[in-house]
Design a protein around this motif. Sequence first.
Motif, PDB file in Angstrom:
ATOM      1  N   TYR A 193       0.806  -1.222   0.000  1.00  0.00           N
ATOM      2  CA  TYR A 193       0.000   0.000   0.000  1.00  0.00           C
ATOM      3  C   TYR A 193       0.836   1.267   0.000  1.00  0.00           C
ATOM      4  CZ  TYR A 193      -4.719  -1.869   0.798  1.00  0.00           C
ATOM      5  OH  TYR A 193      -5.944  -2.465   0.660  1.00  0.00           O
ATOM      6  N   LEU A 194       1.970   1.237   0.707  1.00  0.00           N
ATOM      7  CA  LEU A 194       2.706   2.466   0.965  1.00  0.00           C
ATOM      8  C   LEU A 194       3.019   3.275  -0.301  1.00  0.00           C
ATOM      9  CD1 LEU A 194       3.271   3.677   3.655  1.00  0.00           C
ATOM     10  CD2 LEU A 194       5.600   2.829   3.529  1.00  0.00           C
ATOM     11  N   PRO A 195       3.663   2.664  -1.313  1.00  0.00           N
ATOM     12  CA  PRO A 195       3.966   3.461  -2.505  1.00  0.00           C
ATOM     13  C   PRO A 195       2.712   3.960  -3.202  1.00  0.00           C
ATOM     14  CG  PRO A 195       4.458   1.142  -2.885  1.00  0.00           C
ATOM     15  CD  PRO A 195       4.186   1.294  -1.426  1.00  0.00           C
TER      16      PRO A 195
ATOM     17  N   ALA B 236      -0.215   4.612  -1.773  1.00  0.00           N
ATOM     18  CA  ALA B 236      -0.816   5.675  -0.958  1.00  0.00           C
ATOM     19  C   ALA B 236      -0.049   6.985  -1.135  1.00  0.00           C
ATOM     20  CB  ALA B 236      -0.841   5.256   0.515  1.00  0.00           C
ATOM     21  N   LEU B 237       1.285   6.885  -1.183  1.00  0.00           N
ATOM     22  CA  LEU B 237       2.101   8.091  -1.400  1.00  0.00           C
ATOM     23  C   LEU B 237       1.737   8.732  -2.743  1.00  0.00           C
ATOM     24  CD1 LEU B 237       5.614   6.802  -0.216  1.00  0.00           C
ATOM     25  CD2 LEU B 237       4.289   8.636   0.853  1.00  0.00           C
TER      26      LEU B 237
ATOM     27  N   SER C 190      -1.240   2.002   7.053  1.00  0.00           N
ATOM     28  CA  SER C 190      -0.331   2.259   5.951  1.00  0.00           C
ATOM     29  C   SER C 190      -1.009   3.125   4.881  1.00  0.00           C
ATOM     30  CB  SER C 190       0.118   0.928   5.371  1.00  0.00           C
ATOM     31  OG  SER C 190       0.624   1.062   4.077  1.00  0.00           O
ATOM     32  N   TRP C 191      -2.273   2.839   4.606  1.00  0.00           N
ATOM     33  CA  TRP C 191      -2.997   3.571   3.570  1.00  0.00           C
ATOM     34  C   TRP C 191      -3.226   5.037   3.981  1.00  0.00           C
ATOM     35  CZ3 TRP C 191      -3.634   3.462  -1.309  1.00  0.00           C
ATOM     36  CH2 TRP C 191      -4.635   4.237  -1.909  1.00  0.00           C
TER      37      TRP C 191
ATOM     38  N   GLY D 125       0.261   6.807   4.537  1.00  0.00           N
ATOM     39  CA  GLY D 125       0.908   7.045   3.246  1.00  0.00           C
ATOM     40  C   GLY D 125       0.250   8.186   2.476  1.00  0.00           C
ATOM     41  N   SER D 126      -1.085   8.261   2.523  1.00  0.00           N
ATOM     42  CA  SER D 126      -1.809   9.335   1.837  1.00  0.00           C
ATOM     43  C   SER D 126      -1.395  10.688   2.386  1.00  0.00           C
ATOM     44  CB  SER D 126      -3.326   9.189   2.028  1.00  0.00           C
ATOM     45  OG  SER D 126      -3.755   7.907   1.689  1.00  0.00           O
TER      46      SER D 126
ATOM     47  N   VAL E  66       1.318  11.506   4.145  1.00  0.00           N
ATOM     48  CA  VAL E  66       2.726  11.827   3.857  1.00  0.00           C
ATOM     49  C   VAL E  66       2.887  12.239   2.387  1.00  0.00           C
ATOM     50  CG1 VAL E  66       5.061  10.870   3.726  1.00  0.00           C
ATOM     51  CG2 VAL E  66       3.623  10.376   5.706  1.00  0.00           C
ATOM     52  N   GLY E  67       2.206  11.520   1.487  1.00  0.00           N
ATOM     53  CA  GLY E  67       2.272  11.870   0.065  1.00  0.00           C
ATOM     54  C   GLY E  67       1.772  13.285  -0.182  1.00  0.00           C
TER      55      GLY E  67
ATOM     56  N   SER F 131       8.499   5.083  -8.456  1.00  0.00           N
ATOM     57  CA  SER F 131       7.071   4.997  -8.139  1.00  0.00           C
ATOM     58  C   SER F 131       6.310   4.317  -9.274  1.00  0.00           C
ATOM     59  CB  SER F 131       6.503   6.375  -7.813  1.00  0.00           C
ATOM     60  OG  SER F 131       6.625   7.229  -8.901  1.00  0.00           O
TER      61      SER F 131
END
Lengths: 96, 245
Positions: free
Chosen positions: B32-34, B36-37, B153-154, B157-158, B160-161, B173
Amino acid sequence: MIWMIIGMAVVTAIPRFLPAVIIDFIKFPKWVDRWLNAIPYAALGALIFPGIMSVKPDAPQIGVIAGMAAILLAWLNLHIILVVGGAIISVFVLTL
Amino acid sequence: METHAYKRMEEINRLHMVKKGIFAGLPIMVGYLPIALTYGVLANNSGLSILELTMMSVFVFAGAAQFLAVGMVAAGTGFIEIITATFVLNFRHFVMSLSFVNRLKNIALRAKIPLTLGLTDETFTMSALYRKEAKEDYASWFYASLILTAYASWVGGSLVGGLLGDVMPERLSESMGIALYAMFIGLLLPSIKKEHKIAIIALIAIGINTFLQSLGMSQGWAIVLGTLLGGMSGIWIMNEEGEDA
């Protein structure tokens, strides 16, 4: 914008929780149980393809090749994080 | 003294299930992390505030629909159309939820409702592979930990992105777009290896989904029908326990 988010949340939440509410009132025959037990595998199939070809929309073969790398790694019983990592590296190398 | 020892045992069991759930959720967290970013960056570029884009992840928690919505906002599409598209795209979770709760008969309704609200393609399919846990004590703690690991994580990550913008090199990415597909493959393959007939179910679903999308059906309905009809072949292939027939 806030109403759009609330609207999206509502139309996403209702299909998600409705089965939890109704399941206690129904007793499914055995064949429906078998159907529902197969849903995860069918869902995985439908989620993988043809979506995987859109990883690089202008070069659909890249997603397919990386997918085959993932199949190979998974077949070798590697942990799922390594399968994911291997597929990412494949795409990275293929787009060099 | 005895009841005290008993309580202590209960706590250890519960903690064990929580740890197991987090461990089962880790691959989703990584996947999810990438994504979500990327969502955070795109949403911010499309004019959503940090608060709005994070709230969407908190309350909607559905990756594909959120990307679609952000794209439609950027294109100036009306809210009603965006909400309708979200419904169509996310209706597959109804089918997944039905399959999920059918295995969780021992869990109370007040626990089942929050669990189903956390169902995504990834949390559902991952949970489906841990079906033994559904019959154990503290099953709801296991599934809740799995889901919350993915959720954290979702949402994180959102945020932080949105805050940092494009921190990841574009090439990286882009390469990470394969992550969730690779995860689906990594979830499906072990089951097929154990029981080859499961491949038939997945292939029928793939065939129907591909065919319907080539006819111009929306991705949302095509996945729903592919899942339902592919799963239908399980009536002849699966046994009741959901193990290999």
